[in-house]
Design an enzyme around this catalytic site. Structure first.
Site, mmCIF file in Angstrom:
data_model
loop_
_atom_site.group_PDB
_atom_site.id
_atom_site.type_symbol
_atom_site.label_atom_id
_atom_site.label_comp_id
_atom_site.label_asym_id
_atom_site.label_seq_id
_atom_site.Cartn_x
_atom_site.Cartn_y
_atom_site.Cartn_z
ATOM 1 C CB CYS A 295 -0.933 0.130 1.186
ATOM 2 S SG CYS A 295 -2.053 -1.265 1.388
ATOM 3 N NE ARG B 200 4.572 1.524 -0.270
ATOM 4 C CZ ARG B 200 5.624 1.166 0.449
ATOM 5 N NH1 ARG B 200 6.829 1.310 -0.059
ATOM 6 N NH2 ARG B 200 5.484 0.697 1.666
ATOM 7 C CD1 TRP C 262 -0.789 -6.154 -3.417
ATOM 8 C CD2 TRP C 262 -0.824 -6.793 -1.270
ATOM 9 N NE1 TRP C 262 -0.533 -7.507 -3.368
ATOM 10 C CE2 TRP C 262 -0.542 -7.927 -2.072
ATOM 11 C CE3 TRP C 262 -0.897 -6.964 0.110
ATOM 12 C CZ2 TRP C 262 -0.337 -9.201 -1.542
ATOM 13 C CZ3 TRP C 262 -0.700 -8.232 0.640
ATOM 14 C CH2 TRP C 262 -0.417 -9.330 -0.183
ATOM 15 C CG ASN D 244 1.881 0.434 4.178
ATOM 16 O OD1 ASN D 244 3.024 0.817 4.023
ATOM 17 N ND2 ASN D 244 1.546 -0.802 3.980
ATOM 18 N N GLY D 245 -0.288 -1.426 6.411
ATOM 19 C CA GLY D 245 0.115 -2.333 7.483
ATOM 20 C C GLY D 245 -1.030 -3.260 7.844
ATOM 21 C CD GLU E 136 14.788 -14.140 -10.107
ATOM 22 O OE1 GLU E 136 14.398 -14.597 -9.022
ATOM 23 O OE2 GLU E 136 14.462 -13.008 -10.515
ATOM 24 C CE LYS F 267 11.367 -11.849 -11.968
ATOM 25 N NZ LYS F 267 12.131 -11.845 -10.763
ATOM 26 C CD GLU G 260 8.013 -12.314 -9.486
ATOM 27 O OE1 GLU G 260 8.067 -11.814 -8.364
ATOM 28 O OE2 GLU G 260 8.909 -12.141 -10.347
ATOM 29 C CG HIS H 93 15.190 -37.849 -6.828
ATOM 30 N ND1 HIS H 93 15.382 -39.200 -6.724
ATOM 31 C CD2 HIS H 93 16.405 -37.309 -7.106
ATOM 32 C CE1 HIS H 93 16.665 -39.480 -6.903
ATOM 33 N NE2 HIS H 93 17.305 -38.341 -7.142
ATOM 34 C CE LYS I 134 10.714 -3.261 -7.682
ATOM 35 N NZ LYS I 134 11.010 -4.643 -8.073
#
Ligand code: G6P
Length: 615
Positions: free
Chosen positions: A2, A27, A74, A100-101, A488, A492, A495, A511, A610
């Site tokens: 946020c 955010r 968010w 925010n929180g 990664e 990517k 996401e 396995h 982010k």
């Protein structure tokens, strides 16, 4: 997550708030809203969707105002709806707040307030706080000093959880009250104007200097003053810091998205990470930011790395490099696990946290936990003045410039570059010879141009993206230094394109994940020169035998049979110490172009933010 902005000054508040909000959309972007004051008149607008949707709404209803607060959300508590968007207004209609929180005990607060006749319109935790502020305000005598600030302070004493808040009040139309605990909040100082924001970016270049609030502090902000008090109501002296606006340049230039721009910035970013950090004799690194003497460094028996997300993958690369070049055992922990795990740590442990934003709450708490236990804790971060930078015992700035695309790209390769420098620096105090040091320095110096060269693969990877974007599952395999890059790669792709992907050590694939291999599930495998090249090629053969479409990323295309791979991506041959950086480029480009082919919003993927400042 946020983003919060607030403005008080001579200019119209709404356009300034909206501009700031658009800069903070990284955010969160589920909904946006603002509250404006003109004397005792309050105007509140909030809408589900992006800041641009709110901007349309605000345009339709001009409200003359020089004071306001705003928010881009968010979602944590409560679905993505207009009602759950911030600002939240107290049931009396006199207070508006952005938050925010996460307020952990909001249900208790809400039950208490319901018994006092307060009503609620949303399913958020935040609405409990704005009503609690109103409750305390009315409990204070009418003529009490600093009544508004004091009501916020008293309300916050009852809170469990985290917050960055900005509050306005119809009875106090010339001040904003701001406070923080666990979520960032900064006050920006302009000419006869003050601003509040979760991040300097939200000031849109207007602040001449800034005040970073510390946890537990509460500020009364007017157009030309700022007063900060502690949770105990003691006046706190504060320092103002200047802002380097050049670092925050956020122009897209000729690129169509920030992610694309940031991928192509990597040669420069790597150069910036190395600049000034190589010894005159080019045999080691110079890392004064670590604030440690060589003899302190030699006492280290163990190194711990904590981070989240992409930065956690950078920690895994660091683990390989540092163990290889220093022979010091390295442990890598998810910051979110470390903070609660009470891990046993050796007394001569040196801890590092890695965080692009410097604000990720789990990483921040891991840093605090490590410091509470008495360990020297250093930070690798891209955000000058961030909470992690300020609370660490030292560290290294990435100097990668602002990363805006939600999926991290340039920050990752810059973090790896810094980890190579650290491995070199500590390695030279232990096992690495002068000649080996020089070799690694040579590789680092050549790295920007190797990355530049690898970026020329873009058209080829765009073509591959056209072929591979139709699949719903993907495997990424790599061994040793390239296992974290496989992780990664999978991250990517997930996401930004929402394709299911998994990263695995290439041999471990047998396995379990091999069950996924079929003509419907492609695999990207890294096969680069080194001791286990042939082993990786055997893993590739196992995929091929099961008719899995295969992409091989390699620096040695002549060393495996033609026809083994459906597609081969050839990367430049570089020294093994820097290869993880070069190997990263193709997976970033592939994920980027696949997402683009699928029409996904690469800069603002669904459900992500982010900077994750909630647990
Ligand atoms: C979020 C972002 C990731 C990032 C992670 C850690 O989840 O979406 O891209 O890697 O946070 O962020 P940090 O700022 O601590 O590096």
């Amino acid at each position: 997550m946020c983003g919060i902005t607030g403005y008080i000054g001579a200019r119209q508040a709404a356009p300034i708030l909206l501009e700031g909000l658009s800069k903070l959309e990284y955010r969160g972007y589920d909904s946006a809203g603002l509250a404006l004051l003109n004397g005792s008149e309050m105007d509140v607008r909030k809408k589900k969707g992006r800041v641009s949707v709110l901007a349309q709404e605000v345009k339709k209803h001009f409200f003359d105002s020089h004071l306001g607060i705003s928010h881009t959300r968010w979602a944590t508590h409560g679905a993505v709806t207009d009602a759950n968007a911030h600002p939240h207004v107290s049931s009396c209609g006199n207070f508006a707040m952005v938050h925010n929180g996460v307020i952990e005990n909001y249900e208790n607060i809400k039950s208490f307030l319901l018994t006092k006749g307060y009503t609620f319109r949303s399913q958020t935790d935040s609405e409990a706080l704005v009503n609690l502020i109103a409750y305390h305000y009315y409990k204070l005598p009418e003529n009490s000093e600093n009544r508004f600030l004091e009501s916020v302070r008293r309300a916050l004493l009852h809170l469990e959880g985290t917050y960055g808040i900005a509050v306005i009040c119809r009875m106090q139309p010339d001040e904003i009250i701001a406070a923080r605990k666990g979520s960032p909040l900064i006050i920006g100082i302009g000419d006869s104007e003050r601003m509040v924001s979760s991040d300097v970016l939200g000031f849109s270049g207007r602040a001449r200097s800034v005040i970073y609030l510390d946890d537990g502090q509460i500020a009364k902000v007017t157009a030309d003053s700022c007063e900060v008090v502690s949770a105990n109501n003691e006046l706190v002296p504060y320092v103002t810091n200047s802002v380097d606006w050049e670092l925050d340049s956020a122009e897209l230039g000729s690129f169509s998205t920030y992610m694309e721009k940031e991928i192509f910035e990597q040669p420069k970013v790597i150069e910036n990470a190395i600049r000034g950090r190589i010894s005159d004799d080019a045999s080691t690194a110079v890392l004064n930011g670590l604030n440690m003497t060589p003899s302190e460094m030699r006492q280290i028996d163990r190194i711990l790395f904590c981070a989240c997300g992409t930065a956690w993958h950078a920690c895994l690369v660091a683990e390989n490099l540092i163990e290889k070049y220093t022979r010091i055992p390295v442990e890598v922990e998810y910051a979110s696990e470390f903070r609660y795990r009470n891990a046993p740590l050796d007394k001569n442990t040196l801890a590092f946290v890695i965080s692009q934003s410097g604000e990720t709450i789990d990483t921040l708490e891991a840093l605090r936990e490590s410091r509470r236990k008495g360990f020297k804790t250093l930070a690798i971060t891209n955000s000058v003045g961030s909470t992690i930078a300020r609370e660490s015992d030292g560290g290294l700035y990435q100097h990668a410039g602002r990363e805006i695309g939600v999926a991290s790209t340039k920050a990752f390769t810059s973090q790896i570059t810094i980890c190579i420098l650290i491995a070199l620096y500590i390695g030279r105090m232990r096992d690495l010879s002068f000649a080996q040091g020089k070799e690694i320095v040579g590789a680092l110096k050549a790295l920007p141009s190797a990355v530049e060269e690898t970026l020329k693969l873009a058209p080829e990877l765009k073509k591959l993206a056209g072929k591979y974007c139709k699949y719903h599952d993907f495997l990424f395999l790599g061994r040793l230094d390239e296992f974290p890059i496989a992780l990664e790669g999978a991250l990517k792709l997930k996401e930004i394109s929402y394709i299911h992907a998994e990263g695995y050590p290439a041999a471990e694939m047998k396995h379990g994940p091999i069950a996924l291999v079929s003509p419907e599930c492609p695999t990207l495998i890294f096969a680069n020169s080194g001791d286990i090249f042939n082993k990786v090629i055997s893993n590739a053969q196992e995929i091929k035998a099961r008719k899995g479409p295969l992409i091989i990323v390699t620096d040695s295309p002549d060393r495996f049979p033609e026809g083994l791979a459906d597609d081969v991506v050839v990367i430049p041959k570089v020294h093994e110490s820097v290869r993880p950086v070069v190997s990263t480029i193709p997976i970033q480009l592939l994920a980027y172009y696949i997402a683009q082919q699928l029409g996904c919003d690469v800069d603002k993927p669904r459900n992500l933010a982010k900077s994750v400042t909630v647990e």
